[in-house]
Design a protein around this motif. Structure first.
Motif, PDB file in Angstrom:
ATOM      1  N   SER A  51       4.313 -24.794 -22.815  1.00  0.00           N
ATOM      2  CA  SER A  51       3.458 -24.236 -23.862  1.00  0.00           C
ATOM      3  C   SER A  51       3.001 -22.846 -23.439  1.00  0.00           C
ATOM      4  O   SER A  51       2.952 -22.517 -22.250  1.00  0.00           O
ATOM      5  CB  SER A  51       2.244 -25.132 -24.110  1.00  0.00           C
ATOM      6  OG  SER A  51       1.462 -25.244 -22.933  1.00  0.00           O
ATOM      7  N   VAL A  52       2.654 -22.022 -24.421  1.00  0.00           N
ATOM      8  CA  VAL A  52       2.346 -20.623 -24.139  1.00  0.00           C
ATOM      9  C   VAL A  52       1.173 -20.467 -23.188  1.00  0.00           C
ATOM     10  O   VAL A  52       1.189 -19.592 -22.305  1.00  0.00           O
ATOM     11  CB  VAL A  52       2.092 -19.854 -25.460  1.00  0.00           C
ATOM     12  CG1 VAL A  52       0.858 -20.359 -26.183  1.00  0.00           C
ATOM     13  CG2 VAL A  52       1.982 -18.358 -25.205  1.00  0.00           C
ATOM     14  N   LEU A 106      -2.464 -30.691 -40.838  1.00  0.00           N
ATOM     15  CA  LEU A 106      -1.857 -30.021 -39.696  1.00  0.00           C
ATOM     16  C   LEU A 106      -2.934 -29.082 -39.180  1.00  0.00           C
ATOM     17  O   LEU A 106      -3.353 -28.170 -39.891  1.00  0.00           O
ATOM     18  CB  LEU A 106      -0.612 -29.241 -40.117  1.00  0.00           C
ATOM     19  CG  LEU A 106       0.094 -28.452 -39.012  1.00  0.00           C
ATOM     20  CD1 LEU A 106       0.683 -29.379 -37.969  1.00  0.00           C
ATOM     21  CD2 LEU A 106       1.169 -27.547 -39.596  1.00  0.00           C
ATOM     22  N   ALA A 107      -3.416 -29.319 -37.971  1.00  0.00           N
ATOM     23  CA  ALA A 107      -4.588 -28.599 -37.486  1.00  0.00           C
ATOM     24  C   ALA A 107      -4.255 -27.273 -36.816  1.00  0.00           C
ATOM     25  O   ALA A 107      -4.890 -26.251 -37.076  1.00  0.00           O
ATOM     26  CB  ALA A 107      -5.364 -29.488 -36.515  1.00  0.00           C
ATOM     27  N   ALA A 108      -3.253 -27.287 -35.928  1.00  0.00           N
ATOM     28  CA  ALA A 108      -2.939 -26.077 -35.167  1.00  0.00           C
ATOM     29  C   ALA A 108      -1.497 -26.116 -34.693  1.00  0.00           C
ATOM     30  O   ALA A 108      -0.890 -27.178 -34.583  1.00  0.00           O
ATOM     31  CB  ALA A 108      -3.880 -25.949 -33.970  1.00  0.00           C
ATOM     32  N   LYS A 109      -0.961 -24.927 -34.409  1.00  0.00           N
ATOM     33  CA  LYS A 109       0.396 -24.795 -33.880  1.00  0.00           C
ATOM     34  C   LYS A 109       0.349 -24.005 -32.584  1.00  0.00           C
ATOM     35  O   LYS A 109      -0.560 -23.198 -32.380  1.00  0.00           O
ATOM     36  CB  LYS A 109       1.294 -24.068 -34.886  1.00  0.00           C
ATOM     37  CG  LYS A 109       1.562 -24.835 -36.157  1.00  0.00           C
ATOM     38  CD  LYS A 109       2.261 -23.965 -37.188  1.00  0.00           C
ATOM     39  CE  LYS A 109       3.649 -23.574 -36.767  1.00  0.00           C
ATOM     40  NZ  LYS A 109       4.355 -22.798 -37.812  1.00  0.00           N
ATOM     41  N   PHE A 110       1.318 -24.249 -31.722  1.00  0.00           N
ATOM     42  CA  PHE A 110       1.427 -23.430 -30.523  1.00  0.00           C
ATOM     43  C   PHE A 110       2.889 -23.333 -30.115  1.00  0.00           C
ATOM     44  O   PHE A 110       3.634 -24.305 -30.177  1.00  0.00           O
ATOM     45  CB  PHE A 110       0.567 -23.959 -29.377  1.00  0.00           C
ATOM     46  CG  PHE A 110       0.843 -25.382 -28.952  1.00  0.00           C
ATOM     47  CD1 PHE A 110       1.643 -25.649 -27.856  1.00  0.00           C
ATOM     48  CD2 PHE A 110       0.290 -26.445 -29.654  1.00  0.00           C
ATOM     49  CE1 PHE A 110       1.887 -26.953 -27.452  1.00  0.00           C
ATOM     50  CE2 PHE A 110       0.525 -27.751 -29.258  1.00  0.00           C
ATOM     51  CZ  PHE A 110       1.325 -28.008 -28.153  1.00  0.00           C
ATOM     52  N   PRO A 111       3.310 -22.134 -29.737  1.00  0.00           N
ATOM     53  CA  PRO A 111       4.712 -21.931 -29.395  1.00  0.00           C
ATOM     54  C   PRO A 111       5.048 -22.414 -27.987  1.00  0.00           C
ATOM     55  O   PRO A 111       4.166 -22.549 -27.131  1.00  0.00           O
ATOM     56  CB  PRO A 111       4.882 -20.423 -29.506  1.00  0.00           C
ATOM     57  CG  PRO A 111       3.540 -19.893 -29.180  1.00  0.00           C
ATOM     58  CD  PRO A 111       2.548 -20.892 -29.700  1.00  0.00           C
ATOM     59  N   THR A 112       6.317 -22.659 -27.779  1.00  0.00           N
ATOM     60  CA  THR A 112       6.829 -22.985 -26.454  1.00  0.00           C
ATOM     61  C   THR A 112       7.576 -21.767 -25.922  1.00  0.00           C
ATOM     62  O   THR A 112       8.286 -21.092 -26.661  1.00  0.00           O
ATOM     63  CB  THR A 112       7.786 -24.190 -26.520  1.00  0.00           C
ATOM     64  OG1 THR A 112       7.056 -25.325 -27.021  1.00  0.00           O
ATOM     65  CG2 THR A 112       8.356 -24.525 -25.156  1.00  0.00           C
ATOM     66  N   VAL A 113       7.392 -21.488 -24.647  1.00  0.00           N
ATOM     67  CA  VAL A 113       8.045 -20.358 -24.000  1.00  0.00           C
ATOM     68  C   VAL A 113       9.062 -20.890 -22.997  1.00  0.00           C
ATOM     69  O   VAL A 113       8.760 -21.806 -22.226  1.00  0.00           O
ATOM     70  CB  VAL A 113       7.020 -19.467 -23.273  1.00  0.00           C
ATOM     71  CG1 VAL A 113       7.705 -18.293 -22.583  1.00  0.00           C
ATOM     72  CG2 VAL A 113       5.975 -18.961 -24.253  1.00  0.00           C
ATOM     73  N   ILE A 114      10.264 -20.342 -23.008  1.00  0.00           N
ATOM     74  CA  ILE A 114      11.249 -20.672 -21.980  1.00  0.00           C
ATOM     75  C   ILE A 114      11.134 -19.620 -20.892  1.00  0.00           C
ATOM     76  O   ILE A 114      11.255 -18.413 -21.156  1.00  0.00           O
ATOM     77  CB  ILE A 114      12.674 -20.735 -22.557  1.00  0.00           C
ATOM     78  CG1 ILE A 114      12.778 -21.913 -23.540  1.00  0.00           C
ATOM     79  CG2 ILE A 114      13.699 -20.899 -21.425  1.00  0.00           C
ATOM     80  CD1 ILE A 114      14.153 -22.101 -24.141  1.00  0.00           C
ATOM     81  N   MET A 115      10.847 -20.083 -19.677  1.00  0.00           N
ATOM     82  CA  MET A 115      10.639 -19.185 -18.543  1.00  0.00           C
ATOM     83  C   MET A 115      11.852 -19.221 -17.620  1.00  0.00           C
ATOM     84  O   MET A 115      12.485 -20.268 -17.448  1.00  0.00           O
ATOM     85  CB  MET A 115       9.384 -19.580 -17.761  1.00  0.00           C
ATOM     86  CG  MET A 115       8.110 -19.577 -18.589  1.00  0.00           C
ATOM     87  SD  MET A 115       6.606 -19.731 -17.575  1.00  0.00           S
ATOM     88  CE  MET A 115       6.888 -21.294 -16.726  1.00  0.00           C
ATOM     89  N   LEU A 116      12.121 -18.087 -17.007  1.00  0.00           N
ATOM     90  CA  LEU A 116      13.296 -17.903 -16.166  1.00  0.00           C
ATOM     91  C   LEU A 116      12.861 -17.461 -14.767  1.00  0.00           C
ATOM     92  O   LEU A 116      11.968 -16.624 -14.628  1.00  0.00           O
ATOM     93  CB  LEU A 116      14.195 -16.832 -16.797  1.00  0.00           C
ATOM     94  CG  LEU A 116      15.587 -16.599 -16.231  1.00  0.00           C
ATOM     95  CD1 LEU A 116      16.485 -17.808 -16.498  1.00  0.00           C
ATOM     96  CD2 LEU A 116      16.200 -15.349 -16.883  1.00  0.00           C
ATOM     97  N   HIS A 117      13.486 -18.031 -13.742  1.00  0.00           N
ATOM     98  CA  HIS A 117      13.178 -17.595 -12.372  1.00  0.00           C
ATOM     99  C   HIS A 117      13.673 -16.157 -12.191  1.00  0.00           C
ATOM    100  O   HIS A 117      14.779 -15.812 -12.641  1.00  0.00           O
ATOM    101  CB  HIS A 117      13.844 -18.525 -11.360  1.00  0.00           C
ATOM    102  CG  HIS A 117      13.347 -18.326  -9.970  1.00  0.00           C
ATOM    103  ND1 HIS A 117      13.910 -17.411  -9.099  1.00  0.00           N
ATOM    104  CD2 HIS A 117      12.316 -18.902  -9.305  1.00  0.00           C
ATOM    105  CE1 HIS A 117      13.248 -17.444  -7.953  1.00  0.00           C
ATOM    106  NE2 HIS A 117      12.274 -18.338  -8.037  1.00  0.00           N
TER     107      HIS A 117
END
Length: 329
Positions: free
Chosen positions: A212-213, A126-137
């Motif tokens: 993605s962030v 497992l090389a790397a991780k990255f978070p997901t962001v939920i964006m709001l208008h």
């Protein structure tokens, strides 16, 4: 005819037995002796492509042998992954896998998937991780996840969210959010790619999206959107002031990851050497800094630890696929 003594015969047997392991040992000590092909199963410009090119350059510098990135996009990354699953098990071809190709695809594609994620590959790390962001208008009158959930429950069917396509990680992250928040009634609007999905949010055509962030940063910093929360196991260093959804009492994680995987039947010594090579490249301070700029956190795990992640994520994302009703075209 002169027969060898018993002692001489035993000595000869030992020499023959020892010579049988010499090729493998010699191969490992000289590996790599030619270029390593790093297959990126997506088009240029995305996270896996940028990651692959940064790491490939570092491997080239450290080993003296070229590491070459080869983009093989198609069918959500399954085309390039399938190519590697059928490659020679010599250590000179690996793939930058992700949770889309190896955790979502088994359920999304079902019997159409041309590989078994557990049987047709040799895990490297497992090389790397990255978070997901939920964006709001910003037009939505909710400052926190709890406020948004209350608002959405009071107006079922009103709010819409975009994604990079049906069955894509952005779509399924939103499905995990909807479920964890108590089954929010929202409308999914799929687009052909992440860029148009974000543009739809900026234009106010939809009220939410998940990205993605690194994709979210410019939009959040400009004030054009608000970060509702980080769909990750922990806060992102890139957005330290944005809480995770779990911190807000909505218990789900949508961590995305990148892994290095080889074809099936890769000799253990070569797999171990690849793990060593990629670890050295990833743990280089320059590499870590460059990857951090695009929101990637270096993990560089053991093969066994990656297998455990896969065993956890295949059913998790599979459940999200089933709940969404998504089917690969």
């Amino acid at each position: 005819m002169i027969r060898p003594s018993r002692r001489q015969a035993l000595k000869l047997v030992g020499l023959v037995a020892g010579s049988a392991v010499l090729p493998a040992a010699a191969q490992t000590s000289t590996f790599p002796s030619r270029p390593i092909r790093i297959v990126v199963p997506h088009a240029p410009g995305g996270n896996s492509d940028t990651f692959g090119r940064i790491v490939a350059q570092k491997i080239t510098d450290q080993t003296g042998q070229q590491a070459i990135v080869e983009n093989r996009p198609g069918a959500g990354g399954t085309v390039g992954s399938a190519l590697v699953s059928k490659s020679a098990p010599d250590g000179y071809t690996v793939v930058v896998a992700d949770n889309g190709t190896h955790a979502i695809a088994p359920t999304l594609y079902g019997a159409k998937l041309p590989y078994d994620v557990f049987k047709d590959f040799t895990p490297i790390m497992l090389a790397a991780k990255f978070p997901t962001v939920i964006m709001l208008h910003p037009s939505v009158p909710a400052a926190t996840p709890k406020e948004f959930v209350a608002l959405a429950k009071s107006q079922p069917g009103k709010f819409t969210y975009s994604s990079a396509g049906t069955g894509n990680g952005s779509h399924l992250t939103m499905e995990l959010f909807r479920s964890a928040a108590g089954g929010l009634d929202m409308v999914h609007v799929p687009y052909k790619g992440g860029a148009p999905a974000v543009q739809a949010l900026l234009a106010g055509e939809v009220q939410l999206t998940a990205v993605s962030v690194n994709t979210s940063l410019p939009q959040i910093q400009s004030g054009k959107v608000r970060a509702l929360g980080v769909a990750s196991s922990k806060r992102s260093p890139a957005l330290p002031d944005v809480a995770t959804f779990t911190e807000n009492g909505i218990d789900f994680e949508g961590d995305s990851w990148l892994a290095i995987i080889g074809p099936p039947g890769l000799p253990p010594d070569i797999a171990a050497r690849l793990n060593q090579i990629f670890t050295a490249a990833l743990r280089d301070p320059d590499t870590e800094a460059r990857l951090a700029k695009i929101g990637l956190e270096v993990v560089a795990s053991s093969p066994d630890d990656f297998t455990k992640v896969l065993q956890h994520d295949v059913p998790k994302w599979g459940a999200a696929v089933k709940a969404s009703g998504a089917v690969a075209e």
